[in-house]
Structures are given as C-alpha cells and as structure tokens.
Design a protein around this motif. Sequence first.
Motif, PDB file in Angstrom:
ATOM      1  N   LYS A 199      21.628  14.000  31.475  1.00 28.88           N
ATOM      2  CA  LYS A 199      21.195  14.969  30.479  1.00 28.88           C
ATOM      3  C   LYS A 199      19.721  15.294  30.597  1.00 28.88           C
ATOM      4  O   LYS A 199      19.261  16.337  30.158  1.00 28.88           O
ATOM      5  N   LEU A 200      18.972  14.375  31.208  1.00 27.03           N
ATOM      6  CA  LEU A 200      17.532  14.574  31.288  1.00 27.03           C
ATOM      7  C   LEU A 200      17.213  15.775  32.165  1.00 27.03           C
ATOM      8  O   LEU A 200      17.610  15.831  33.321  1.00 27.03           O
ATOM      9  N   GLY A 201      16.499  16.721  31.595  1.00 30.43           N
ATOM     10  CA  GLY A 201      16.046  17.862  32.381  1.00 30.43           C
ATOM     11  C   GLY A 201      17.122  18.846  32.757  1.00 30.43           C
ATOM     12  O   GLY A 201      16.926  19.692  33.596  1.00 30.43           O
ATOM     13  N   ASP A 223       9.558  34.344  28.637  1.00 26.62           N
ATOM     14  CA  ASP A 223       9.442  34.630  30.065  1.00 26.62           C
ATOM     15  C   ASP A 223       9.159  33.321  30.816  1.00 26.62           C
ATOM     16  O   ASP A 223       8.279  32.546  30.437  1.00 26.62           O
ATOM     17  N   ALA A 224       9.911  33.101  31.882  1.00 26.23           N
ATOM     18  CA  ALA A 224       9.772  31.829  32.614  1.00 26.23           C
ATOM     19  C   ALA A 224       8.362  31.659  33.175  1.00 26.23           C
ATOM     20  O   ALA A 224       7.862  30.538  33.273  1.00 26.23           O
ATOM     21  N   ARG A 225       7.719  32.792  33.513  1.00 27.48           N
ATOM     22  CA  ARG A 225       6.372  32.691  34.068  1.00 27.48           C
ATOM     23  C   ARG A 225       5.410  32.101  33.032  1.00 27.48           C
ATOM     24  O   ARG A 225       4.579  31.237  33.340  1.00 27.48           O
ATOM     25  N   PHE A 269      10.512  21.896  29.930  1.00 29.73           N
ATOM     26  CA  PHE A 269      10.504  23.103  30.750  1.00 29.73           C
ATOM     27  C   PHE A 269      11.869  23.330  31.411  1.00 29.73           C
ATOM     28  O   PHE A 269      12.443  24.415  31.320  1.00 29.73           O
ATOM     29  N   THR A 270      12.399  22.292  32.058  1.00 28.41           N
ATOM     30  CA  THR A 270      13.662  22.507  32.762  1.00 28.41           C
ATOM     31  C   THR A 270      14.849  22.610  31.799  1.00 28.41           C
ATOM     32  O   THR A 270      15.865  23.189  32.143  1.00 28.41           O
ATOM     33  N   CYS A 271      14.693  22.074  30.587  1.00 30.92           N
ATOM     34  CA  CYS A 271      15.797  22.180  29.631  1.00 30.92           C
ATOM     35  C   CYS A 271      15.937  23.594  29.079  1.00 30.92           C
ATOM     36  O   CYS A 271      17.019  23.996  28.671  1.00 30.92           O
ATOM     37  N   VAL A 272      14.847  24.328  29.038  1.00 30.31           N
ATOM     38  CA  VAL A 272      14.925  25.664  28.412  1.00 30.31           C
ATOM     39  C   VAL A 272      14.822  26.778  29.448  1.00 30.31           C
ATOM     40  O   VAL A 272      14.815  27.950  29.085  1.00 30.31           O
TER      41      VAL A 272
END
Lengths: 305, 287
Positions: free
Chosen positions: B4-6, B19-21, B132-135
Amino acid sequence: MPIQLNQVYYTYNLNRPDSKRALEDISLTFDDHCFTALIGKTGSGKSTLIQHLNALLLPDSGRVQINEHVLDFPVQVKKNGKVNYRKMKKLHKKKLPQVKEIRKTVGIVFQFPEYQIFEETVLKDVSFGPKNFGCTEEEAIEKAKKALTMVHLDESFYERSPFELSGGEKRRVAIAGILAMEPDILVLDEPTVGLDVRGQREFFHLIQDLYDQGKSIILATHQMDVVLRTCSRVIVLDQGKVVLDSTPLKLFQDKEFLSSSSIEPPIVFSFAMSLIERGMPIRLENIRSTSTLAEEIARVKGGKQ
Amino acid sequence: MNTKLGKYTSFNTLLHHMDARVKLITMIIFMVSVFLDYGTTYMNLVVDLFLFLILVILCIIGKVSVGTIFRALKAIWLMIFIILIINVFFPATKTGDIAFSINDFPVYWSSIMNVIFIFARLVLVLMMTNIFTCVTKPLELTNALEFLLFPLSLIRIPIHKFAMALSLALRFVPTLQEEADRIIKAQASRGVDYKQGKIKDKVKSIVSLIIPLFVSAFTSSGQLADAMEARGYDPNAKRTKYKTTHWSIVDTISLFLAASFLTGAILLAIFPYDLFSALQITLPKLK
C-alpha cells in the motif's frame, strides 16, 4: 476418495474494496482414477478451483481433503451471529505441514507451464521437482529420465539448454517436470493452448496413457472435442459455482443448458445428432471422435467395420 | 510485503486534481528545505516539525493514510538502532553537555539529538515521496518529469525517449508482479518452499524465481518493442499528449505557496535565527 471439497468459498482481496468472489459453496468429490473435465467461461473460477487442489490457495472457509490430508477452515461465528474475521485470519496463519505432502500427491500443470523452466540443462530442470520432495540426486535423475521418455524427449535432449528448444519442446520439458514428481493426481489447466495440432494430439495421447497407468486426471479445457473423446465426467462452472456435474454424453444432449451457458458441442456430436434427427439409428453413447462416428455409420449402413 | 505504501489510490481530492508538475516542484522544494542547515540542530528540528505538520495536513487533504507510512517505518528501526549505537560510541564532538553516563562512559546530548535529527529527516522524506506517489498517477508523474527535464533537450539529450522508457517501466511493474506470482505458484507446485528451509535452499528457490522472471521480462520487452513499431512508434518523431493538463487557480496558489516556503527556508538558512535563545529557553549545549 482422493479429493473432497466441502463448501469451499474463496474471494480475491477479501475485505478490500476491490474484492472479487471467485468460488462460492463448492462441494465436489473426485474419485480415484477419474478422468474429469472442468469447463466454464474465462473468469468462471476454473483456475481458482484448480489452485485449491494442491493448497496453492487456501479456502476462506470450507474444507479440502486430499487423501488423508485435511485442510479445514470452518466458519467462525461470533456470539451475535456475525462472522469472526479475526479468528478466521488466525486460522489461515497457522503452519500447515501437510501442504508439502499434498503437493507431492497432486501435480498441477499450469497454462503456459514453460515459464517455470530455469535450469541450464533439460535433465536438471526436470529433476528439480523430485529433489524438492526429498529424492536423492540419482533417484531424481532416474525419475527425470523416465518422465522425459514419457513426453517423447530422447537422450539427445538431456544436456541441452531448455531455453534453446522450440515452444512445443519447452512445453514438454515443463510437463515432464511435473510428471517426474510422480503425482497420483494430475491437474492440467488448459495445457495445450499454443501448441500445434500435432503437439496437441501427442499431448492427449500422453494424458490417456497416464490415465491408463492408473493416475487420476483433472483437465480444465475449452476444447469440447477433447472432453467428448477422453473424459468420463464433466463439471461446468459459472461465476464460481458448480452449475452442472454430469457426463459429456448428457451435457452435449442438453440443448437448453448448452445454449444458456454458451457451450458449443463438438462438431462430431452435432453431426451425429442431426443424423439421428434424419432417422439414422446411431447410438450416441458410442460416439467419441470422427473414427467412432464413422464406425457407427458403417454399422448402421451395414458396411465394413 | 507492504504494497500500500506509495501506491496510487484513486480519490477525488484537491491533491489528486492538482497539476503533477506543481506537485513534483513542491516535493522537490520540501526535500531541499529538509536538507538545508538552519544554524543549530534545535532549529533544524523546529523546521522539521513545521514541515511534518504541513505534510500531515496534506495527508488529510489527499486522503493518504499516515498509519501506512509509520507502519512502513518498522523496517528501518534496526537502521535507527545501529545509527544510535554508532553515534553514542563514536560521538562527532566530545564537547557539550552530557546526558547520562553508562559505567563512566559519557553519552552526549549531541549524539542523541543527532539520531533524532536523522530519524526526522528519514520520516519526512518518506512521507513526502509517499504522499506524492499516492496522489499522482504514474503516467502524470512521467509527464511532469519530462516537462521539468526540458532544459536538457536544449543540449540535445532526448528526454522524451527517457520519459517513454520510464513510463513503460512503471507500466510493467504490476505486470511483473503478476508474472512473479504465477512463477511462484508454478514452482511451489514443484515443491519449492519460499518461506522455510535452509539458507542454501532459499537461495536456490530464489534462483528458480528470478531466472524465469528475467526470461519473461526480456520476452515481453521484445514483444512490446515489436508492437510499438507495428503501430508506428518513431522515437525521433515529435510526440503529442493524449491527456492535456488544465492549469487551475489551485495550481497557481500552490505554486506560489511553495515558492514562498522555499524563499522562507533559504532566508532562514542564510540568516540563522535562534528561536530558543530569543525566547530564553535553555537547552542542553551540543557543542
């Protein structure tokens, strides 16, 4: 009775939002020396069921018995009548020493079994299984040679790298890898997918031989002509439930069931059925393949048998 | 294995729509500010605490489970312990106040604070990357990376090729996981026990997993290359985006906030301000 399943339930990703019920209330018995076909659409639970037969998957609840080895997961209920998931989870965490014995008894040949190959030589790869089950080096090699002969791979293959073989030969090496373990019950999950016609024919000859030697065969397949030709019992799965448990002869005559479950009877069988409709007194129970159909027609017409 | 992590989880939150940037830039800013030096260890810890609060708020906004992050920390307890031992027995400075003594062996406050400080940094970095990687969808992530690396294209480094390779690699993580699962099952029915047994057996059993996994990875990468060429992929052609990103007011505000955070952090690093001496709080001396 070597295999007995009792009210087996299985759900992928249990207690998660993306959970998917795969098996529901499966109760089946596979007798000694049986030749059983498992059929059903993709996603009907065939592969899940097969993985329960050698404890690769354990039922969420229910009981699996293979010879004298029992895997029992009775439903744990709280006092208020609800299912006690925590207690069930604990039950699954227990060590199960009988698993190794079960895997020795039941050998599974998966779809595309060639991805299990990893050794440098064919002989080494095939002897890997028996060695895991406690055979000495010599015994394992002896068994490997025997298994390779069964799949028609001769001595010239022993020292070759399995990765440079053709697709069909790789498949045979992989199957030999299971046969070398000498399981009493052989479970095959669509074993001929991707083989050419000759490879398929040879393969089914091999299975027939193994059956004649006294092994039990459980075969998951989409090829109805194979079911008709070889199997004595057929189990139809749909959405994780057993919807029919019968013989191929009865299944292929049951038009209503066939159309509702979108199973096509083999051409030989349909042909024989239409011949009967047009008044030819053919005995359906004798029809297993084109040659037996020809014999029947010859018998009726009074020709040479 | 804690999967589940990340892992990206699809929720309908502000953070997911950003925005991902902007998210990537913000993460980099946070990371830089974690590793800046604000004068004393105490001030560093104060900034870390402030950052921690921000990250917890972000977790709540983005519906990221804080518990998962701390559960993942279980794996690094041993590392923290080793760092503690090293710091206690080989202190960086032999000055400053002594916290306590073990059989006349002095344990300095600076050693203890050092360990806490390293731990705090680890937790913060883990939290940031995890949020960051979760969203952020992996594909958006690569797009953002491609955008931020664009200066490299000025010196003729083919970034879109890198971005393509990266997005393909990310795309194949779950596929390889499935493949590994299949192989494990196939070998388990050949009597391999991945959990028990002697070390020698374990190594052998891992070999029986890794080799087929490599073989299948090479095969599928070859097939993928063929499939891409068959559909007209040209690595040198100009690429268009299937998904266009929409810049919203939230992005502007976040970018502005992140920028001001960075400015503040840099200013604080250049002109150290000792909060504790200003408030006349006495703490154990570290140097």
